[in-house]
Design a protein around this motif. Structure first.
Motif, PDB file in Angstrom:
ATOM      1  N   LEU A 176      45.152  54.870 -22.267  1.00  0.00           N
ATOM      2  CA  LEU A 176      44.471  55.305 -20.747  1.00  0.00           C
ATOM      3  C   LEU A 176      45.838  55.135 -19.694  1.00  0.00           C
ATOM      4  CD1 LEU A 176      41.351  53.293 -21.020  1.00  0.00           C
ATOM      5  CD2 LEU A 176      41.548  55.834 -21.017  1.00  0.00           C
ATOM      6  N   THR A 177      45.694  55.831 -18.511  1.00  0.00           N
ATOM      7  CA  THR A 177      46.597  55.766 -17.482  1.00  0.00           C
ATOM      8  C   THR A 177      45.848  54.574 -16.611  1.00  0.00           C
ATOM      9  OG1 THR A 177      45.211  57.469 -16.034  1.00  0.00           O
ATOM     10  CG2 THR A 177      47.163  58.365 -17.283  1.00  0.00           C
ATOM     11  N   ASP A 178      46.743  53.883 -15.777  1.00  0.00           N
ATOM     12  CA  ASP A 178      46.112  53.037 -14.983  1.00  0.00           C
ATOM     13  C   ASP A 178      44.969  53.293 -13.917  1.00  0.00           C
ATOM     14  OD1 ASP A 178      47.881  51.007 -16.292  1.00  0.00           O
ATOM     15  OD2 ASP A 178      49.594  51.146 -15.083  1.00  0.00           O
ATOM     16  N   ALA A 179      45.236  54.595 -13.392  1.00  0.00           N
ATOM     17  CA  ALA A 179      44.360  55.046 -12.393  1.00  0.00           C
ATOM     18  C   ALA A 179      44.386  56.385 -12.506  1.00  0.00           C
ATOM     19  CB  ALA A 179      44.904  54.256 -10.984  1.00  0.00           C
ATOM     20  N   PRO A 180      43.457  57.233 -11.854  1.00  0.00           N
ATOM     21  CA  PRO A 180      43.640  58.604 -11.685  1.00  0.00           C
ATOM     22  C   PRO A 180      44.958  58.909 -11.065  1.00  0.00           C
ATOM     23  CG  PRO A 180      41.353  57.845 -11.027  1.00  0.00           C
ATOM     24  CD  PRO A 180      42.404  56.587 -11.171  1.00  0.00           C
ATOM     25  N   ALA A 181      45.231  60.033 -11.479  1.00  0.00           N
ATOM     26  CA  ALA A 181      46.544  60.564 -11.184  1.00  0.00           C
ATOM     27  C   ALA A 181      46.804  60.671  -9.573  1.00  0.00           C
ATOM     28  CB  ALA A 181      47.146  61.830 -11.832  1.00  0.00           C
ATOM     29  N   THR A 182      47.861  60.469  -8.870  1.00  0.00           N
ATOM     30  CA  THR A 182      48.221  60.689  -7.484  1.00  0.00           C
ATOM     31  C   THR A 182      49.377  61.327  -7.303  1.00  0.00           C
ATOM     32  OG1 THR A 182      49.547  58.590  -7.515  1.00  0.00           O
ATOM     33  CG2 THR A 182      47.195  58.407  -6.740  1.00  0.00           C
TER      34      THR A 182
END
Length: 222
Positions: A176-182
Motif C-alpha cells: 500500500l501507499t502511505d496516503a492517496p497520491a498528491t
C-alpha cells in the motif's frame, strides 16, 4: 432433521472436541446414527465430508463479512479483514487447521479469497495499491494464514500479543501507499488504479470488447 444435517452436526461436534483436528467416519456414523453407506452417499468420501464440515464452520465467519459491507475506507477494511481472519482462527483452531490440510480447498476458502480481492480492488481504485491486485492478494493471504497457523499450532513460541499486528502492518506497507497520491503517479500505478475503477464501474459508452481490450492494455502497463 435430515440425514445430511445429522451427519454434518455429528462431524462438527467431533471435530470441535478433537485434539488432532480430525475424526473417523466410523465415529461420525455412530454419533449420527447412520450406516457408512449413508455417509458416503451424501458426501462421496471422507474428504467431501471434511470439506462440508469446514464450510459449515466458516459460514458464520463469512456471513458476518458479507453482512458488514464495505466502509468508506478500503484500507481500514483490509486491516479489519486481517484481524477478523486471525481472530476466527484462534477461536476455532480445529476448523482452521482442517481448512489448510485438505487436498481440495472447500468453498469457504474460495469465498474468503474473493472477499479479500474485492477489498484490494477498492484499494487499487482509490490509488492506494503499489502492486497488482493478484500479487497483493497472494501476499496478504499467505501472510495472514501463516500468522494464524503459527498462533494456533505454536502458541508457546508466538507469545508476543502484537505479533499479528506487526506482521500485518509490514505486509500492508509493502503493498500500500502511505496516503492517496498528491503528485502524478508512475504509469504502472495509474494503470492499476484505472483498471480497478474500470472493473468496478464500466462506462456505458464502451462495448464489452472495447472494455476488454482496454483492460488488456492496462494490465500490460501495470
Amino acid at each position: 432433521m435430515d440425514t445430511r444435517t445429522r451427519i454434518l452436526q455429528a462431524a462438527a461436534d467431533l471435530l470441535s472436541r478433537s485434539s488432532e483436528a480430525d475424526f473417523s467416519t466410523r465415529a461420525v456414523c455412530e454419533a449420527a446414527g447412520v450406516g457408512a453407506p449413508a455417509l458416503y452417499r451424501q458426501f462421496g468420501d471422507k474428504d467431501g465430508l471434511l470439506a462440508a464440515v469446514v464450510d459449515l464452520g466458516f459460514e458464520k465467519y463469512l456471513a458476518s463479512k458479507r453482512a458488514a459491507g464495505p466502509s468508506h475506507d478500503p484500507v481500514q477494511d483490509l486491516r479489519d479483514g486481517w484481524d477478523n481472519h486471525v481472530s476466527f482462527a484462534v477461536l476455532n483452531p480445529n476448523y482452521y487447521r482442517l481448512l489448510y490440510s485438505l487436498a481440495t480447498p472447500p468453498k469457504a476458502a474460495a469465498e474468503a479469497h474473493q472477499l479479500l480481492v474485492d477489498v484490494l480492488e477498492r484499494c487499487a481504485a482509490a490509488g492506494r495499491l503499489k502492486v497488482s491486485t493478484r500479487i497483493a492478494a497472494q501476499m496478504v493471504m499467505a501472510a495472514n494464514a501463516g500468522v494464524a497457523l503459527s498462533l494456533i499450532t505454536r502458541p508457546g513460541i508466538y507469545t508476543d500479543p502484537d505479533f499479528s499486528t506487526r506482521v500485518r502492518d509490514s505486509v500492508h506497507a509493502a503493498i500500500l501507499t502511505d496516503a492517496p497520491a498528491t503528485r502524478p503517479e508512475p504509469i504502472a500505478a495509474t494503470a492499476r488504479t484505472l483498471g480497478a475503477q474500470l472493473r468496478q464501474d464500466p462506462p456505458e459508452t464502451l462495448t464489452e470488447p472495447e472494455i476488454g481490450l482496454l483492460q488488456q492494455w492496462l494490465t500490460q502497463l501495470s
